[in-house]
Design an enzyme around this catalytic site. Structure first.
Site, PDB file in Angstrom:
ATOM      1  N   ARG A   8      -6.206   2.738   2.326  1.00 18.70           N
ATOM      2  CA  ARG A   8      -5.160   1.725   2.504  1.00 18.70           C
ATOM      3  C   ARG A   8      -4.362   1.959   3.787  1.00 18.70           C
ATOM      4  O   ARG A   8      -4.003   1.004   4.481  1.00 18.70           O
ATOM      5  CB  ARG A   8      -4.213   1.747   1.294  1.00 18.70           C
ATOM      6  CG  ARG A   8      -4.898   1.485  -0.048  1.00 18.70           C
ATOM      7  CD  ARG A   8      -5.285   0.017  -0.222  1.00 18.70           C
ATOM      8  NE  ARG A   8      -6.118  -0.207  -1.390  1.00 18.70           N
ATOM      9  CZ  ARG A   8      -5.654  -0.408  -2.622  1.00 18.70           C
ATOM     10  NH1 ARG A   8      -4.369  -0.380  -2.866  1.00 18.70           N
ATOM     11  NH2 ARG A   8      -6.495  -0.635  -3.619  1.00 18.70           N
TER      12      ARG A   8
ATOM     13  N   ASP B  77      13.264  -5.976  -9.151  1.00 22.21           N
ATOM     14  CA  ASP B  77      12.064  -5.328  -8.625  1.00 22.21           C
ATOM     15  C   ASP B  77      12.458  -4.563  -7.374  1.00 22.21           C
ATOM     16  O   ASP B  77      13.464  -4.876  -6.725  1.00 22.21           O
ATOM     17  CB  ASP B  77      10.973  -6.361  -8.300  1.00 22.21           C
ATOM     18  CG  ASP B  77       9.589  -5.717  -8.231  1.00 22.21           C
ATOM     19  OD1 ASP B  77       8.935  -5.621  -9.287  1.00 22.21           O
ATOM     20  OD2 ASP B  77       9.176  -5.284  -7.140  1.00 22.21           O
TER      21      ASP B  77
END
Length: 276
Positions: free
Chosen positions: A38, A144
């Site tokens: 990634r 979040d």
């Protein structure tokens, strides 16, 4: 000079420590290849020579947005409307006992709400099944850690495949037609529903829980604790305890459980716990 291909054990340990300290996620050694894959894209994007330079770049970012982007890159943000069927069945069967009928007041926290499917599902569920819905004082807090996820949630626009599990009558009752990112068919949550939900940025591990002034009737914290070690899980659940009234519920993910009996949570249905 080509960028470094392999993420060394030494530099990976730096990422492990940073992510654990700031986010609470315990990144195991077997994730090193995933992280390497990634992050290699980031080396190319930012024209960096090696992973240590990237680490320093993330650590020096005072906004923490790069750190959050890193967490999003190495975790799975899988969510959907009305996921975990058994929980909604339990909710329906017990809705008359879960809230304060005398004061007609409901407070629910969707912790780690991701792109918003969970809080919107909760609200649609209440609207469908709560008697005298408009007579109730209902507030849903949706938090979040990711600003990008919160922007998506606040916009409330979902591609057609995202709403495929919603019954057709509800789809047209609670959504308006919209255009998706690539011009395809999409659906947008109606504005009248948004007024019940407050979206906020909050870090479940390092956040200041003193900011919460009122107690919740239900906390949804699903598929978050799987990334935490036992100590961090217990710390989080202890914070929840102070924010819940006796008899209030915590909904967790189907692969999660509350193991510390000292916290006084009792399993009442698969992945649903009541505070004693």
């Amino acid at each position: 000079m080509p960028c470094e291909k392999e993420l060394s054990h030494e530099v990976f340990e730096k990422f492990q420590e940073l992510i654990y300290h700031e986010i609470g996620i315990n990144l195991s050694e077997h994730k090193r290849t995933l992280v390497q894959t990634r992050l290699r894209k980031w080396l190319i994007k930012f024209e960096l020579d090696n992973y240590n330079e990237l680490y320093e770049m993330i650590e020096d970012d005072k906004s923490d947005q790069m750190l959050i982007m890193l967490v999003n890159a190495i975790t799975t943000n899988v969510t959907s409307f009305f996921r975990e069927d058994n929980q909604w069945i339990y909710f329906l069967e017990n809705i008359d006992k879960m809230f304060d009928k005398e004061h007609k007041r409901i407070r629910i926290w969707s912790a780690a709400c991701s792109s918003g499917e969970e809080p919107y599902s909760i609200l649609m569920f209440l609207k469908e099944h709560l008697k005298d819905f408009y007579e109730w004082d209902i507030k849903i807090l949706a938090t979040d850690i990711s600003e990008n996820m919160l922007i998506h949630a606040q916009n409330g626009i979902y591609e057609e495949k995202s709403v495929q599990n919603i019954p057709k009558h509800m789809k047209y009752k609670y959504f308006n037609p919209a255009l998706g990112k690539k011009g395809g068919k999409a659906f947008k949550i109606k504005d009248e529903l948004k007024k019940y939900i407050t979206f906020r940025s909050f870090n479940l591990v390092t956040g200041n829980y003193a900011m919460f002034k009122n107690k919740f009737d239900v906390i949804f914290c699903r598929n978050v604790m799987i990334y935490f070690d036992r100590q961090t899980q217990d710390q989080l659940l202890s914070e929840f305890t102070a924010l819940l009234k006796k008899g209030s519920m915590v909904f967790v993910g189907h692969s999660e459980s509350i193991q510390n009996k000292k916290l006084n949570y009792r399993l009442v249905s698969p992945s649903i716990y009541k505070l004693q």
